[in-house]
Design an enzyme around this catalytic site. Sequence first.
Site, PDB file in Angstrom:
ATOM      1  N   HIS A   1      40.740  38.838   4.544  1.00 53.80           N
ATOM      2  CA  HIS A   1      39.691  39.663   5.145  1.00 53.80           C
ATOM      3  C   HIS A   1      38.523  39.881   4.185  1.00 53.80           C
ATOM      4  O   HIS A   1      38.689  40.532   3.157  1.00 53.80           O
ATOM      5  CB  HIS A   1      40.324  41.014   5.519  1.00 53.80           C
ATOM      6  CG  HIS A   1      39.443  41.954   6.244  1.00 53.80           C
ATOM      7  ND1 HIS A   1      39.331  43.279   5.909  1.00 53.80           N
ATOM      8  CD2 HIS A   1      38.638  41.775   7.312  1.00 53.80           C
ATOM      9  CE1 HIS A   1      38.510  43.877   6.737  1.00 53.80           C
ATOM     10  NE2 HIS A   1      38.073  42.991   7.599  1.00 53.80           N
TER      11      HIS A   1
ATOM     12  N   HIS B   1      29.015  42.651   4.910  1.00 54.32           N
ATOM     13  CA  HIS B   1      29.636  43.356   6.046  1.00 54.32           C
ATOM     14  C   HIS B   1      28.776  44.435   6.680  1.00 54.32           C
ATOM     15  O   HIS B   1      28.438  44.378   7.856  1.00 54.32           O
ATOM     16  CB  HIS B   1      30.986  43.966   5.636  1.00 54.32           C
ATOM     17  CG  HIS B   1      31.643  44.673   6.772  1.00 54.32           C
ATOM     18  ND1 HIS B   1      31.459  46.017   7.019  1.00 54.32           N
ATOM     19  CD2 HIS B   1      32.443  44.223   7.773  1.00 54.32           C
ATOM     20  CE1 HIS B   1      32.124  46.357   8.113  1.00 54.32           C
ATOM     21  NE2 HIS B   1      32.734  45.294   8.582  1.00 54.32           N
TER      22      HIS B   1
HETATM   23  O1  G3P Z   1      38.983  40.570  11.921  1.00 56.77           O
HETATM   24  C1  G3P Z   1      38.361  41.646  12.495  1.00 56.77           C
HETATM   25  C2  G3P Z   1      37.840  42.620  11.499  1.00 56.77           C
HETATM   26  O2  G3P Z   1      37.176  41.950  10.478  1.00 56.77           O
HETATM   27  C3  G3P Z   1      36.929  43.590  12.164  1.00 56.77           C
HETATM   28  O3  G3P Z   1      36.616  44.670  11.414  1.00 56.77           O
HETATM   29  O4  G3P Z   1      35.146  46.134  10.165  1.00 56.77           O
HETATM   30  O5  G3P Z   1      36.451  44.456   8.963  1.00 56.77           O
HETATM   31  O6  G3P Z   1      34.533  43.779  10.275  1.00 56.77           O
HETATM   32  P1  G3P Z   1      35.635  44.752  10.156  1.00 56.77           P
HETATM   33 CA    CA Z   2      34.743  41.492   9.715  1.00 59.12          CA
END
Ligand code: G3P
Ligand code: CA
Length: 256
Positions: free
Chosen positions: A18, A60
């Site tokens: 992630h 992000h």
């Molecule tokens: O994989 C989905 C996830 O990345 C969504 O949440 O806030 O980490 O972008 P976020």
């Molecule tokens: Ca994300």
Amino acid sequence: MITLKDFVREEKFFVIAHRGDSGSAPENTLAAINLAIASGVKMIEIDVQLTSDKQLVVFHDSVLGRTSNGHGFVKNFTLEQLLKLDAGSWFNSSFAGEKIPMLLDVLNAARGRVYLNIEIKPAANDPSSYESIEMLIKAIEDFGMAAFVVFASFDHAVLKHIKEIKRYLHTCALNVPGDSRLPSEIVNACGADAYGCSVQELTEKRAENIRRHRIPWGVYTVNTNEDLAITLKYGVQAAVTNFPSAVMKEYSRREK
Ligand code: G3P
Ligand code: CA
């Protein structure tokens, strides 16, 4: 590397880093991407945004403050201005000077090594979002990575738009919190190839529907052994995590 379609067909379970290996390095930086690749993870999730001078960067939040020494909206800065920022010190002083990467830097690091899961934030009423999607698709195609990338979004109109432009691109519909439709109804409505939801949204009803319709699916964010236990209990195929090495290790331990 086999295509993403074949990989998903063959793999019983895989881990998605992630924002890179964001548990070990500042999220969405080359340091996090390279650590994720070194961990042996098969897929990396990133977030992409457009600068004021129409360049794609990996970042992000819509604003700079949490993960860099800048302030204000990313979209209001030029690439040159963003590249001067420190996107590493907030995480740890050992990452001081780490830059906000251009999408092209990340594509360079990933090509031939890992699949990419590119999240596109909801377009809302921002017309530049659709412009950035088209630029994003062009960059992926120019890099010869179309068969190795999945575009994920909570904005299903965006996913529908991607399929309208290029039907062969892979998309993943992220469950919008509060949406009571079943996964098959959601993916069918926007033509998505896969479905994603949070660990908290895992239910037997959703899992049964996924199994019956054979929909590839993943959950976020699987950061503890308990999260992984729930993920595996429901038979989820992919786990998005900030700690790819730990999750892969725990998965191997459980499989022995
Ligand atoms: O994989 C989905 C996830 O990345 C969504 O949440 O806030 O980490 O972008 P976020
Ligand atoms: Ca994300």
